[in-house]
Design an enzyme around this catalytic site. Structure first.
Site, PDB file in Angstrom:
ATOM      1  N   CYS A 171      42.463 -14.755  32.448  1.00  0.00           N
ATOM      2  CA  CYS A 171      41.546 -13.695  33.023  1.00  0.00           C
ATOM      3  C   CYS A 171      40.706 -14.348  33.743  1.00  0.00           C
ATOM      4  CB  CYS A 171      41.099 -12.611  32.006  1.00  0.00           C
ATOM      5  SG  CYS A 171      39.787 -13.399  30.827  1.00  0.00           S
ATOM      6  N   CYS A 226      44.052  -9.189  36.533  1.00  0.00           N
ATOM      7  CA  CYS A 226      43.049  -9.787  37.477  1.00  0.00           C
ATOM      8  C   CYS A 226      43.455  -9.773  38.811  1.00  0.00           C
ATOM      9  CB  CYS A 226      42.272 -11.109  36.868  1.00  0.00           C
ATOM     10  SG  CYS A 226      43.601 -12.526  36.434  1.00  0.00           S
ATOM     11  N   CYS A 273      43.627 -13.843  40.008  1.00  0.00           N
ATOM     12  CA  CYS A 273      44.307 -14.689  38.903  1.00  0.00           C
ATOM     13  C   CYS A 273      45.281 -15.875  39.790  1.00  0.00           C
ATOM     14  CB  CYS A 273      45.602 -13.832  37.987  1.00  0.00           C
ATOM     15  SG  CYS A 273      44.700 -13.271  36.574  1.00  0.00           S
TER      16      CYS A 273
END
Length: 134
Positions: free
Chosen positions: A12, A87, A91
Site C-alpha cells: 500500500c 492505491c 502502487c
C-alpha cells in the site's frame, strides 16, 4: 518432502495500515511455506496505532512491525503474489507470478467501526489467498 515456499507481498502507499494488517493475518495463519511481507510506495515510517490496537483485538501483535519502503525488500526474491491494497496509480508495478488489487479504502481516517470492517475484510481476503493452490 519439503513444502515449497510461496512468497506474498502486500503493498500500500504508507505501509502503515492495510498492508501491515494483511501481513499480520498471513503470518498468524501459520500456513506451511507461506512467506508474507509488506511494504509501501511512500512509507510513513510508523505503523498506525489503531491498526496495532484493532489487530490486537484479533490476538495478533503487529506492534513490533516497521513501516518500510519497497527498497527495504530483498530484490533477489521472486514474488509469487503481489497484492496491492487499492492505491491506484500510487502502487508501483512489481513483477510477480500473480498480481491482484483488493481495492480497499485506507482506514486511517475512518471511524472505529469502519476501520474494523476494513480489517475484517482483509482477514477474509488473506484467508482466501492462503487457501489457494499456487
Amino acid at each position: 518432502m519439503s513444502v515449497p515456499i510461496r512468497r506474498v507481498l502486500f503493498v500500500c502507499i504508507e505501509n502503515s495500515c492495510r498492508s501491515q494488517m494483511a501481513e499480520g493475518f498471513a503470518r498468524s495463519l501459520g500456513v506451511a511455506g507461506l512467506e508474507a511481507r509488506s511494504a509501501g510506495s511512500r512509507p510513513s515510517g510508523v505503523v498506525n496505532a489503531r491498526a496495532i490496537r484493532f489487530m490486537a483485538e484479533k490476538g495478533i501483535d503487529i506492534s513490533a512491525n516497521a513501516s518500510k519502503g519497497l527498497d527495504a525488500l530483498p530484490n533477489d526474491l521472486p514474488w509469487d503474489d503481489v497484492v496491492t491494497m487499492g492505491c491506484g496509480d500510487e502502487c508501483p508495478f512489481l513483477p510477480a507470478k500473480r498480481r491482484r488489487d483488493w481495492d480497499l479504502p485506507d482506514p486511517k481516517h475512518l471511524d472505529d467501526e469502519a476501520f474494523r470492517a476494513v480489517r475484517d475484510r482483509i482477514e477474509a481476503l488473506v484467508r482466501d489467498l492462503s487457501a489457494e493452490t499456487p
